[in-house]
Write an enzyme that holds these catalytic residues in place. Structure first.
Site, PDB file in Angstrom:
ATOM      1  CE1 TYR A 248      20.450  23.120  13.437  1.00 20.62           C
ATOM      2  CE2 TYR A 248      18.411  24.226  12.809  1.00 20.62           C
ATOM      3  CZ  TYR A 248      19.234  23.702  13.782  1.00 20.62           C
ATOM      4  OH  TYR A 248      18.849  23.741  15.112  1.00 20.62           O
TER       5      TYR A 248
ATOM      6  CG  ASP B  98      14.589  19.801   6.791  1.00 23.98           C
ATOM      7  OD1 ASP B  98      13.514  20.437   6.852  1.00 23.98           O
ATOM      8  OD2 ASP B  98      15.470  19.868   7.664  1.00 23.98           O
TER       9      ASP B  98
ATOM     10  CE  LYS C  40      12.554  27.463  10.725  1.00 26.44           C
ATOM     11  NZ  LYS C  40      13.726  26.803  10.248  1.00 26.44           N
TER      12      LYS C  40
END
Ligand SMILES: *Cc1c(COP(=O)(O)O)cnc(C)c1O
Length: 431
Positions: A146, A241, A269
């Protein structure tokens, strides 16, 4: 045992009248485990408190950012000091260079970095940059990874492992995903075949170097090595990522742990310390193509926001000054061994995957190497495990296909408390 969830129930009913599905991001809705989400009143260290006053040991950590736990004093103080100076200026501040410098010092492959407001924005921008830099259109991604809700990456694989993707959300035109090639995670031959067939058209490959969004799935060393070799050979950019793994698996992320050098890295994050921040960075010659240094457009009214920068700076400084990674590895190992033992004692088929403080307990009998094998898991059993743990005050991610996180605020006692709960919960779901 949580006495009551009446206030959470009422709050959710109200939210459902006002907000689609009652939540501002679907993963929060407890849809995969059936039931209603808890509404949170506050967090402190490793613990969450809901509206009804119940206390939970938290293994979600806001889905990754809170490696220092909730309301860490250093982060709280930094945000308080920043807000008194003004929330936003739309003009440069020194805090942006300070966070950029911390990121560049920490992450081996990053020479220049651009701040954005979310992981989604960061991966979207990195892909645009890869296409703009190479003058090519095709992006390779892996099923089960994702990268945020970027149109062109909301795809699932077709019938064979190496097909161009079809959108998996209404509202994404087929044209948006026509240049996205979806491969199997850990599938070295698939990668070799894809580059043999489409090598000159591939602008970049985006990958979670440890996958955390199909449950935790580790990469093989060969997979990461081939990714680097093939992208280099064919003039495509390798994009890591590290929104989840950055500052999580080590201070320098997965790339430091595995000694790999991607061309571009996507962050989010932890880098925002609980405030909305994303970032993308990498080779200076590539980053210099971003506007206004270069022609590839990318912008943001609140990018580099002073409060978000303050939270990110305080978090990274704390991680740099007091690295928790050795202790997180020990806690992770203690938890994994105990869960493994408890599942075996309960006679449950399982596969426990872990990388440092990230882990998933899959209710399946085979190894989990990719999305296909992850999907073999018994999600009904996971749902019962989730609720059995929640009843015992342990807050886990509300889906089989999410990674759980241990924070630096967790103690050995917290882990042992979790294992006591897990032994009971696993015996219950085995029945
Ligand atoms: C969370 C996540 C994203 C998306 O970040 P948002 O801030 O939610 O947009 C992208 N990539 C990975 C690997 C993630 O875990």
């Amino acid at each position: 045992m949580p006495a009551s969830r009446v206030r959470s129930r009422d709050a959710f009913e109200r939210a459902c009248r006002l907000i689609p599905g009652g939540v501002n991001s679907p993963a929060r809705a407890f849809g995969a485990v059936g039931g209603q989400p808890l509404f949170i009143a506050r967090g402190e260290g490793a613990y969450l408190y809901d509206l009804d006053g119940n206390q939970y040991l938290d293994y979600v950590g806001s889905w990754g950012p809170l490696i220092l736990g909730h309301a860490h004093p250093r982060v709280v103080q930094a945000i308080e000091e920043a807000v008194r100076r003004g929330a936003s200026f739309g003009a440069p501040t020194e805090a942006e260079s300070q966070l950029a410098e911390l990121i560049i010092d920490a992450v081996p492959s990053i020479e220049m970095v651009r701040m954005v407001n979310s992981g989604t924005e960061a991966s979207m921008s990195a892909i645009r940059l890869a296409r703009g830099f190479t003058g090519r259109d095709v992006i390779v991604k892996f099923a089960g990874c994702y990268h945020g809700h970027v149109d062109s990456l909301l795809v699932q694989a077709g019938s064979s492992a190496t097909t161009f993707g079809v959108p998996n959300s209404p509202g994404v035109p087929a044209g948006c995903t026509a240049d996205t090639l979806v491969l199997r995670y850990n599938d070295v031959q698939g990668l070799v075949d894809a580059f043999a067939a489409h090598g000159e058209r591939i602008a970049g490959v985006i990958v979670e170097p440890v996958a955390g969004n199909m449950g935790l799935v580790r990469p093989s060393a060969e997979f990461l090595n081939e990714l680097r070799r093939l992208t280099g050979k064919h003039g495509a950019l390798l994009i890591y990522d590290e929104v989840m793994t950055g500052f999580r698996l080590s201070y320098g992320g997965a790339q430091q742990l595995f000694r790999q050098m991607p061309d571009l890295t996507v962050l989010g994050k932890i880098v925002g310390g609980g405030l909305p921040v994303g970032a993308y960075g990498g080779r200076a010659d590539v980053m210099k193509h971003v506007m206004p240094a270069g022609p590839v457009f990318q912008a943001g009214t609140l990018s580099g926001n002073p409060l978000a920068m303050a939270a990110g700076i305080a978090t990274l400084q704390e991680l740099r000054d007091h690295p928790p990674y050795g202790r997180l590895e020990q806690l992770g190992e203690r938890l994994a061994n105990g869960l493994h033992e408890a599942a075996r004692a309960a006679g449950l088929e399982h596969c426990l995957t872990r990388a440092g403080s990230m882990w998933t307990l899959f209710f399946t009998n085979g190894p989990v190497l990719d999305y296909e094998s992850a999907k073999q898991a018994d999600t009904a059993r996971f749902a019962r495990f989730f609720w059995a743990m929640l009843e015992r005050g342990i807050y886990l991610p509300c889906s089989q296909f999410e990674s759980a996180f241990i924070s630096a605020a967790h103690t050995e006692k917290d882990i042992d408390h979790t294992l006591t709960a897990a032994r009971e919960a696993l015996a219950e779901v085995a029945r």
